[in-house]
Design a protein around this motif. Structure first.
Motif, PDB file in Angstrom:
ATOM      1  N   ALA A   1       0.856  -1.192   0.000  1.00  0.00           N
ATOM      2  CA  ALA A   1       0.000   0.000   0.000  1.00  0.00           C
ATOM      3  C   ALA A   1       0.888   1.237   0.000  1.00  0.00           C
ATOM      4  CB  ALA A   1      -0.928   0.018   1.214  1.00  0.00           C
ATOM      5  N   GLY A   2       0.357   2.335  -0.503  1.00  0.00           N
ATOM      6  CA  GLY A   2       1.117   3.573  -0.563  1.00  0.00           C
ATOM      7  C   GLY A   2       1.470   4.097   0.824  1.00  0.00           C
ATOM      8  N   ARG A   3       2.542   4.848   0.892  1.00  0.00           N
ATOM      9  CA  ARG A   3       2.973   5.400   2.176  1.00  0.00           C
ATOM     10  C   ARG A   3       1.921   6.338   2.769  1.00  0.00           C
ATOM     11  NH1 ARG A   3       7.963   4.185   3.772  1.00  0.00           N
ATOM     12  NH2 ARG A   3       9.443   3.423   2.186  1.00  0.00           N
ATOM     13  N   GLU A   4       1.075   6.931   1.923  1.00  0.00           N
ATOM     14  CA  GLU A   4       0.079   7.868   2.433  1.00  0.00           C
ATOM     15  C   GLU A   4      -1.316   7.250   2.499  1.00  0.00           C
ATOM     16  OE1 GLU A   4       0.040  11.894   1.349  1.00  0.00           O
ATOM     17  OE2 GLU A   4       2.214  12.078   1.260  1.00  0.00           O
ATOM     18  N   ARG A   5      -1.359   5.949   2.702  1.00  0.00           N
ATOM     19  CA  ARG A   5      -2.638   5.258   2.890  1.00  0.00           C
ATOM     20  C   ARG A   5      -3.322   5.770   4.157  1.00  0.00           C
ATOM     21  NH1 ARG A   5       1.607   2.820   4.631  1.00  0.00           N
ATOM     22  NH2 ARG A   5       1.659   1.891   6.721  1.00  0.00           N
ATOM     23  N   HIS A   6      -4.615   5.574   4.232  1.00  0.00           N
ATOM     24  CA  HIS A   6      -5.358   5.931   5.446  1.00  0.00           C
ATOM     25  C   HIS A   6      -5.125   4.870   6.512  1.00  0.00           C
ATOM     26  CE1 HIS A   6      -8.669   6.941   8.144  1.00  0.00           C
ATOM     27  NE2 HIS A   6      -8.786   8.089   7.496  1.00  0.00           N
ATOM     28  N   ALA A   7      -5.080   5.295   7.763  1.00  0.00           N
ATOM     29  CA  ALA A   7      -4.836   4.361   8.871  1.00  0.00           C
ATOM     30  C   ALA A   7      -5.902   3.278   8.970  1.00  0.00           C
ATOM     31  CB  ALA A   7      -4.763   5.135  10.189  1.00  0.00           C
ATOM     32  N   ALA A   8      -7.100   3.535   8.398  1.00  0.00           N
ATOM     33  CA  ALA A   8      -8.150   2.518   8.426  1.00  0.00           C
ATOM     34  C   ALA A   8      -7.714   1.245   7.703  1.00  0.00           C
ATOM     35  CB  ALA A   8      -9.432   3.059   7.797  1.00  0.00           C
TER      36      ALA A   8
ATOM     37  N   PRO B   1       5.115  -0.547   2.798  1.00  0.00           N
ATOM     38  CA  PRO B   1       4.810   0.799   2.306  1.00  0.00           C
ATOM     39  C   PRO B   1       5.519   1.085   0.989  1.00  0.00           C
ATOM     40  CG  PRO B   1       6.401   0.919   4.098  1.00  0.00           C
ATOM     41  CD  PRO B   1       6.014  -0.525   3.962  1.00  0.00           C
ATOM     42  N   VAL B   2       4.764   1.612   0.044  1.00  0.00           N
ATOM     43  CA  VAL B   2       5.296   1.895  -1.290  1.00  0.00           C
ATOM     44  C   VAL B   2       5.394   3.407  -1.471  1.00  0.00           C
ATOM     45  CG1 VAL B   2       4.932   1.579  -3.772  1.00  0.00           C
ATOM     46  CG2 VAL B   2       4.248  -0.225  -2.171  1.00  0.00           C
ATOM     47  N   ASP B   3       6.491   3.852  -2.049  1.00  0.00           N
ATOM     48  CA  ASP B   3       6.724   5.289  -2.212  1.00  0.00           C
ATOM     49  C   ASP B   3       5.611   5.960  -3.012  1.00  0.00           C
ATOM     50  OD1 ASP B   3       9.024   5.244  -0.747  1.00  0.00           O
ATOM     51  OD2 ASP B   3      10.369   5.133  -2.473  1.00  0.00           O
ATOM     52  N   ALA B   4       5.325   7.199  -2.621  1.00  0.00           N
ATOM     53  CA  ALA B   4       4.295   8.007  -3.280  1.00  0.00           C
ATOM     54  C   ALA B   4       4.912   9.307  -3.769  1.00  0.00           C
ATOM     55  CB  ALA B   4       3.160   8.292  -2.300  1.00  0.00           C
ATOM     56  N   ASP B   5       4.196   9.977  -4.661  1.00  0.00           N
ATOM     57  CA  ASP B   5       4.693  11.255  -5.173  1.00  0.00           C
ATOM     58  C   ASP B   5       4.308  12.387  -4.220  1.00  0.00           C
ATOM     59  OD1 ASP B   5       2.031  11.929  -5.659  1.00  0.00           O
ATOM     60  OD2 ASP B   5       2.161  11.683  -7.825  1.00  0.00           O
ATOM     61  N   ALA B   6       4.551  13.637  -4.646  1.00  0.00           N
ATOM     62  CA  ALA B   6       4.345  14.788  -3.768  1.00  0.00           C
ATOM     63  C   ALA B   6       2.886  14.988  -3.378  1.00  0.00           C
ATOM     64  CB  ALA B   6       4.878  16.054  -4.437  1.00  0.00           C
ATOM     65  N   GLU B   7       1.950  14.458  -4.156  1.00  0.00           N
ATOM     66  CA  GLU B   7       0.534  14.581  -3.835  1.00  0.00           C
ATOM     67  C   GLU B   7      -0.013  13.360  -3.108  1.00  0.00           C
ATOM     68  OE1 GLU B   7      -1.584  17.314  -4.431  1.00  0.00           O
ATOM     69  OE2 GLU B   7       0.342  18.286  -4.773  1.00  0.00           O
ATOM     70  N   GLY B   8       0.870  12.409  -2.806  1.00  0.00           N
ATOM     71  CA  GLY B   8       0.446  11.220  -2.070  1.00  0.00           C
ATOM     72  C   GLY B   8       0.017  10.060  -2.939  1.00  0.00           C
ATOM     73  N   ARG B   9       0.217  10.154  -4.255  1.00  0.00           N
ATOM     74  CA  ARG B   9      -0.178   9.077  -5.165  1.00  0.00           C
ATOM     75  C   ARG B   9       0.894   7.995  -5.213  1.00  0.00           C
ATOM     76  NH1 ARG B   9      -1.790  13.966  -8.713  1.00  0.00           N
ATOM     77  NH2 ARG B   9       0.480  14.098  -8.875  1.00  0.00           N
ATOM     78  N   ILE B  10       0.482   6.730  -5.127  1.00  0.00           N
ATOM     79  CA  ILE B  10       1.425   5.626  -5.202  1.00  0.00           C
ATOM     80  C   ILE B  10       2.150   5.649  -6.545  1.00  0.00           C
ATOM     81  CG2 ILE B  10      -0.123   3.888  -6.224  1.00  0.00           C
ATOM     82  CD1 ILE B  10       1.005   1.887  -4.149  1.00  0.00           C
ATOM     83  N   ARG B  11       3.431   5.308  -6.539  1.00  0.00           N
ATOM     84  CA  ARG B  11       4.220   5.281  -7.771  1.00  0.00           C
ATOM     85  C   ARG B  11       4.197   3.861  -8.334  1.00  0.00           C
ATOM     86  NH1 ARG B  11       9.793   6.730  -5.897  1.00  0.00           N
ATOM     87  NH2 ARG B  11      10.241   5.685  -7.875  1.00  0.00           N
ATOM     88  N   PRO B  12       3.648   3.653  -9.536  1.00  0.00           N
ATOM     89  CA  PRO B  12       3.603   2.303 -10.097  1.00  0.00           C
ATOM     90  C   PRO B  12       4.974   1.651 -10.234  1.00  0.00           C
ATOM     91  CG  PRO B  12       2.112   3.752 -11.283  1.00  0.00           C
ATOM     92  CD  PRO B  12       2.907   4.620 -10.375  1.00  0.00           C
ATOM     93  N   ASP B  13       6.004   2.444 -10.566  1.00  0.00           N
ATOM     94  CA  ASP B  13       7.341   1.862 -10.688  1.00  0.00           C
ATOM     95  C   ASP B  13       7.840   1.368  -9.340  1.00  0.00           C
ATOM     96  OD1 ASP B  13       7.509   4.570  -9.806  1.00  0.00           O
ATOM     97  OD2 ASP B  13       9.626   4.644 -10.370  1.00  0.00           O
TER      98      ASP B  13
END
Length: 463
Positions: free
Chosen positions: A180-187, A202-214
């Motif tokens: 899951a992305g690093r900025e996932r919700h705690a739920a 945790p998978v790296d996300a961009d500046a807006e919190g979107r998961i990076r597919p790469d």
């Protein structure tokens, strides 16, 4: 003649009066509660009286005790968390749900509730552009909806691995890795804890919190095997959406089950204007969202949507001799949620959708996003205000310079009560977070809210 109608009549009449008075006060009252919990508690009787009290008197007492401790969440100036107001038809339908008192578990026993929920489910799948063959469960909220989707995924993966989950449990089972992305919700983490799946990768996300597919592809290559991938439709702070099509392709290429946490953001899929931001979301395997957020029905009402009815029902179905089960295609309601007994949550959903119609749902969702943009524009024009995110849906994150000043301005806004916006932390900074979720928010509310922020900022100069 039965005394049943008379037993309820006076109490319901008093409840109607108090409810109407409350709703009439919401547009002009301070959003914040006037009393805290301890102050409310001090007014409650410390010991249950020995003698009975007339039902109507109990309702009067309850309304009087609660009123100063109520948050005006239905106000068009409430932006503290992602909480919708309540549409009129949905509120009235919820009253009927309580009056009808249907235990919505068995299709045979409560046919009206089951059929209306099935109708609402079909409308929802159509509106959200999700597979018409998916199952829909009406849960308590997005946390439980995430739980349902991930439980179905766990069941599917265990079946694929040939593991008897029901008979053997998780001990010794093939390890399922969750990404899951690093900025996932705690739920999401909470649901994984309930399911015994452990912490996610945790998978790296961009500046807006979107998961990076790469980054997702790299992480999955490092940990092969049965896997669940959790994507996000609506970041908590930015409102941004994970790149669905690309991320789902990465996950499915590696045999993963893909679950979408769309607590508030999945509703963007109803809009021809906003839907492009969720392109490919229909390719996932399960989805979670809330109707008591963006759709504005009463608490509580989550929606768990699973593309594989078999996986969902294997995870939650139970058979016992005293149930009168159905062989119908839709299945029994209890087979889609972690409850055998529950209220008919889907009926207010049906009423909200019926009140709005397709065009009304689209207009409401687009209106929420438009109000968020208007708030961001108004706030950005104030000297000393920095809008930190791209306002792509209903979330706005703001800084007032230093963390200290941002905290002080946030605290002043909440204390004064003309609006309610909550503090948070994002990208290593303290922020004011604004969530636009209420159907009744209008241009006047936006203007009032911007002015409230301006005044709070002026009253809290940079130290």
């Amino acid at each position: 003649m039965s005394a049943l109608p008379e037993a309820y009549g006076a109490a319901l009449e008093r409840a109607m009066v108090h409810a109407t008075d409350w709703l009439a006060s919401v547009p002009t009252r301070p959003v914040r509660p006037q009393y805290d919990a301890d102050q409310v508690a001090s007014s409650l009787l410390p010991r249950l009286p020995d003698e009975a009290t007339e039902a109507a008197d109990v309702v009067d007492e309850l309304a009087s005790l609660a009123e100063p401790g109520l948050m005006a969440i239905q106000s068009g100036r409430f932006f503290g968390w992602v909480m919708g107001g309540t549409l009129p038809a949905a509120m009235a339908a919820d009253w009927l749900v309580s009056a009808w008192d249907q235990n919505t578990g068995l299709r045979f026993a409560t046919p009206a509730a089951a059929a209306i929920e099935e109708s609402a489910a079909a409308w929802l799948l159509d509106l959200l552009h999700l597979p018409a063959t998916a199952d829909v469960g009406f849960t308590t909220g997005a946390t439980t909806a995430n739980f349902v989707g991930l439980a179905a995924g766990r069941q599917y993966l265990m079946d694929q691995a040939g593991w008897d989950l029901e008979g053997l449990g998780l001990s010794g089972a093939p390890r399922i890795t969750v990404f899951a992305g690093r900025e996932r919700h705690a739920a999401v983490d909470l649901a994984l804890r309930y399911l015994g799946l452990g912490a996610c990768v945790p998978v790296d996300a961009d500046a807006e919190g979107r998961i990076r597919p790469d980054a997702l592809a790299e992480a999955m290559e490092q940990q092969p095997g049965p896997s669940l991938v959790v994507l996000q439709a609506g970041n908590l702070h930015s409102g941004a959406f994970d790149p669905m099509k690309e991320a789902i392709a990465v996950a499915h290429d590696r045999g993963a089950w893909v679950h979408v946490d769309g607590a508030f953001g999945l509703w963007a899929a109803v809009s021809p204007v906003l839907r492009q931001r969720l392109a490919g979301v229909e390719l996932a395997d399960s989805w979670a969202t809330d109707a008591h957020k963006t759709l504005n029905v009463p608490y509580d009402c989550g929606l768990a949507i699973v593309s594989s009815p078999e996986a969902m029902r294997r995870a939650f179905s139970i058979h016992t001799s005293y149930f009168i089960a159905t062989d119908a295609g839709p299945g029994d309601p209890f087979e889609k949620v972690p409850e055998l007994s529950r209220r008919a949550r889907g009926i207010p959903v049906w009423a909200a959708l019926r009140q709005l119609g397709r065009n009304g749902v689209i207009a409401m969702v687009e209106g929420l996003a438009a109000n968020a943009r208007a708030l961001a524009k108004g706030l950005a024009a104030i000297p000393g205000v920095e809008v930190l995110n791209d306002v792509v849906f209903t979330q706005v994150s703001v800084s007032f310079g230093s963390d200290d000043r941002t905290r002080r301005v946030t605290q002043r806004l909440m204390a004064e009560g003309a609006v309610w916006m909550s503090g948070s932390s994002w990208r290593g900074r303290d922020i004011l977070r604004i969530s636009v979720s209420n159907w009744s928010t209008n241009a006047d509310d936006v203007e009032t809210s911007v002015e409230a922020v301006r005044q709070a900022l002026e009253a809290e100069p940079e130290a």
